[in-house]
Motif scaffolding. Structure first.
Motif, short mmCIF file in Angstrom:
data_model
loop_
_atom_site.label_atom_id
_atom_site.label_comp_id
_atom_site.label_asym_id
_atom_site.label_seq_id
_atom_site.Cartn_x
_atom_site.Cartn_y
_atom_site.Cartn_z
N GLY A 1 0.79 -1.22 0.00
CA GLY A 1 0.00 0.00 0.00
C GLY A 1 0.83 1.27 0.00
O GLY A 1 0.49 2.24 -0.69
N TYR A 2 1.90 1.29 0.76
CA TYR A 2 2.76 2.47 0.81
C TYR A 2 3.48 2.67 -0.51
O TYR A 2 3.55 3.77 -1.05
CB TYR A 2 3.76 2.32 1.95
CG TYR A 2 4.64 3.53 2.17
CD1 TYR A 2 4.13 4.70 2.74
CD2 TYR A 2 5.98 3.50 1.80
CE1 TYR A 2 4.95 5.82 2.94
CE2 TYR A 2 6.80 4.61 1.98
CZ TYR A 2 6.28 5.77 2.56
OH TYR A 2 7.09 6.87 2.75
N LEU A 3 3.96 1.56 -1.07
CA LEU A 3 4.73 1.65 -2.30
C LEU A 3 3.85 2.05 -3.48
O LEU A 3 4.29 2.81 -4.35
CB LEU A 3 5.41 0.30 -2.58
CG LEU A 3 6.49 0.31 -3.67
CD1 LEU A 3 7.62 1.28 -3.31
CD2 LEU A 3 7.04 -1.10 -3.86
N ILE A 4 2.60 1.56 -3.52
CA ILE A 4 1.73 1.91 -4.65
C ILE A 4 1.40 3.40 -4.63
O ILE A 4 1.26 4.04 -5.68
CB ILE A 4 0.45 1.04 -4.66
CG1 ILE A 4 -0.20 1.06 -6.06
CG2 ILE A 4 -0.57 1.51 -3.62
CD1 ILE A 4 0.55 0.32 -7.11
N ARG A 5 1.32 3.98 -3.43
CA ARG A 5 1.09 5.43 -3.33
C ARG A 5 2.30 6.22 -3.80
O ARG A 5 2.17 7.26 -4.46
CB ARG A 5 0.71 5.80 -1.90
CG ARG A 5 -0.66 5.28 -1.50
CD ARG A 5 -0.92 5.35 0.00
NE ARG A 5 -2.17 4.67 0.31
CZ ARG A 5 -3.36 5.26 0.32
NH1 ARG A 5 -3.46 6.55 0.08
NH2 ARG A 5 -4.45 4.55 0.58
N LEU A 6 3.48 5.72 -3.46
CA LEU A 6 4.70 6.37 -3.96
C LEU A 6 4.76 6.28 -5.48
O LEU A 6 5.14 7.23 -6.16
CB LEU A 6 5.94 5.71 -3.36
CG LEU A 6 6.22 5.95 -1.88
CD1 LEU A 6 7.50 5.23 -1.46
CD2 LEU A 6 6.34 7.44 -1.56
N ALA A 7 4.37 5.13 -6.01
CA ALA A 7 4.39 4.94 -7.46
C ALA A 7 3.45 5.91 -8.16
O ALA A 7 3.79 6.49 -9.20
CB ALA A 7 4.03 3.49 -7.81
N LYS A 8 2.24 6.09 -7.61
CA LYS A 8 1.28 7.01 -8.21
C LYS A 8 1.84 8.43 -8.21
O LYS A 8 1.78 9.15 -9.22
CB LYS A 8 -0.05 6.96 -7.44
CG LYS A 8 -1.12 7.96 -7.90
CD LYS A 8 -1.65 7.65 -9.29
CE LYS A 8 -2.68 8.68 -9.76
NZ LYS A 8 -4.04 8.38 -9.32
N ALA A 9 2.40 8.86 -7.09
CA ALA A 9 2.97 10.21 -6.99
C ALA A 9 4.15 10.38 -7.95
O ALA A 9 4.30 11.43 -8.59
CB ALA A 9 3.40 10.50 -5.55
N ALA A 10 4.96 9.35 -8.07
CA ALA A 10 6.13 9.42 -8.94
C ALA A 10 5.73 9.53 -10.40
O ALA A 10 6.27 10.35 -11.16
CB ALA A 10 7.02 8.20 -8.73
N ILE A 11 4.75 8.73 -10.81
CA ILE A 11 4.32 8.76 -12.21
C ILE A 11 3.65 10.09 -12.55
O ILE A 11 3.88 10.66 -13.62
CB ILE A 11 3.38 7.57 -12.50
CG1 ILE A 11 4.17 6.27 -12.45
CG2 ILE A 11 2.71 7.72 -13.86
CD1 ILE A 11 3.34 5.02 -12.58
N ASN A 12 2.84 10.60 -11.63
CA ASN A 12 2.25 11.92 -11.87
C ASN A 12 3.34 12.99 -11.99
O ASN A 12 3.23 13.93 -12.78
CB ASN A 12 1.29 12.30 -10.74
CG ASN A 12 -0.07 11.66 -10.89
OD1 ASN A 12 -0.30 10.86 -11.77
ND2 ASN A 12 -0.99 12.02 -10.00
#
Length: 250
Positions: free
Chosen positions: A198-209
């Protein structure tokens, strides 16, 4: 009727839009949708959101009749702000958003689907911006995320639509399925995403944006300025009242 949120599976939030007969959202509906998406993304137990709709189609844009009942510009300003918030809520949702698109995805629907992280569509889904036939402008920002630049312009100027199969060929639709399999297919993709940390998927979303080449909020806001100009000039009312059939030049 309205916007509802449910939890069909662990880690997955399902946000459903239901505004009969065609899911043309009133001003408050756009704000309600934005609130629901943001709330789902903030929930620490959510790792993916599915955005779906009931009825005949995914989304038919703004409620034009609400605008026509307004003698001033309150409804227009409200719709502009509401769409801006709803589109941004999809894009800025803290976790990935999967759009489950069926039937028509028009106008504001393009803003929602275009800002989603992935799209699963039914075989009968069509995507387009009939804005020039409705006295409006906007969401070219989001259509450009679904199709190549020159196709976006041709679709925009003609008010034509593209099919789910065509968008799949361009790589913007993840999967095309029969209508009856749509919800299951979208939830299957969401479940796969929700298996990630869950933490990593949020980082991934922020990074891609963060690496996006276009600032979608600023780009769409720029478009909205021309929508308001069209209304102030009177051309929007003239075109909207006839759905683009009487295009007398000024």
């Amino acid at each position: 009727m309205g916007v509802s949120t449910s939890g069909p599976d662990k880690g997955v939030a399902l946000v459903t839009v239901d505004f009969p007969p065609v899911n043309a959202l009133p001003v408050q509906g756009w704000f309600d949708l934005a609130d629901a998406l943001r709330a789902a993304g903030r929930d620490p137990g959510t790792r993916c959101v599915v955005l779906a709709a009931e009825g005949r189609g995914f989304n038919a844009g703004v409620d034009i009749k609400e605008m026509q009942r307004d003698a001033g510009h309150e409804a227009l300003i409200g719709a502009n702000r509401g769409c801006y918030e709803a589109f941004a809520a999809v894009y800025e949702c803290e976790v990935p958003v999967v759009a489950a698109v069926h039937g028509f995805c028009l106008g504001g629907g393009i803003g929602l689907a275009g800002n989603a992280d992935a799209i699963v569509a039914s075989e009968d889904a069509v995507f387009g911006l009939p804005e020039l036939d409705r006295g409006a402008l906007g969401a070219a920002t989001h259509l450009a995320r679904l199709v190549p630049q020159h196709l976006m312009r041709a679709l925009y100027y003609t008010s034509r639509t593209a099919t789910a199969a065509e968008l799949h060929a361009h790589g913007s639709v993840w999967q095309v399925v029969p209508r009856e399999a749509l919800r299951t297919a979208a939830l299957d993709l969401a479940r796969e995403i929700a298996l990630k940390d869950g933490y990593l998927i949020r980082l991934a979303k922020a990074a891609i944006n963060g690496i996006d080449p276009v600032d979608v909020r600023r780009s769409y806001r720029f478009e909205q300025g021309f929508t308001f100009e069209a209304n102030l000039s009177g051309v929007a009312d003239r075109v909207r009242d006839t759905f683009g059939k009487a295009g007398e030049d000024r």
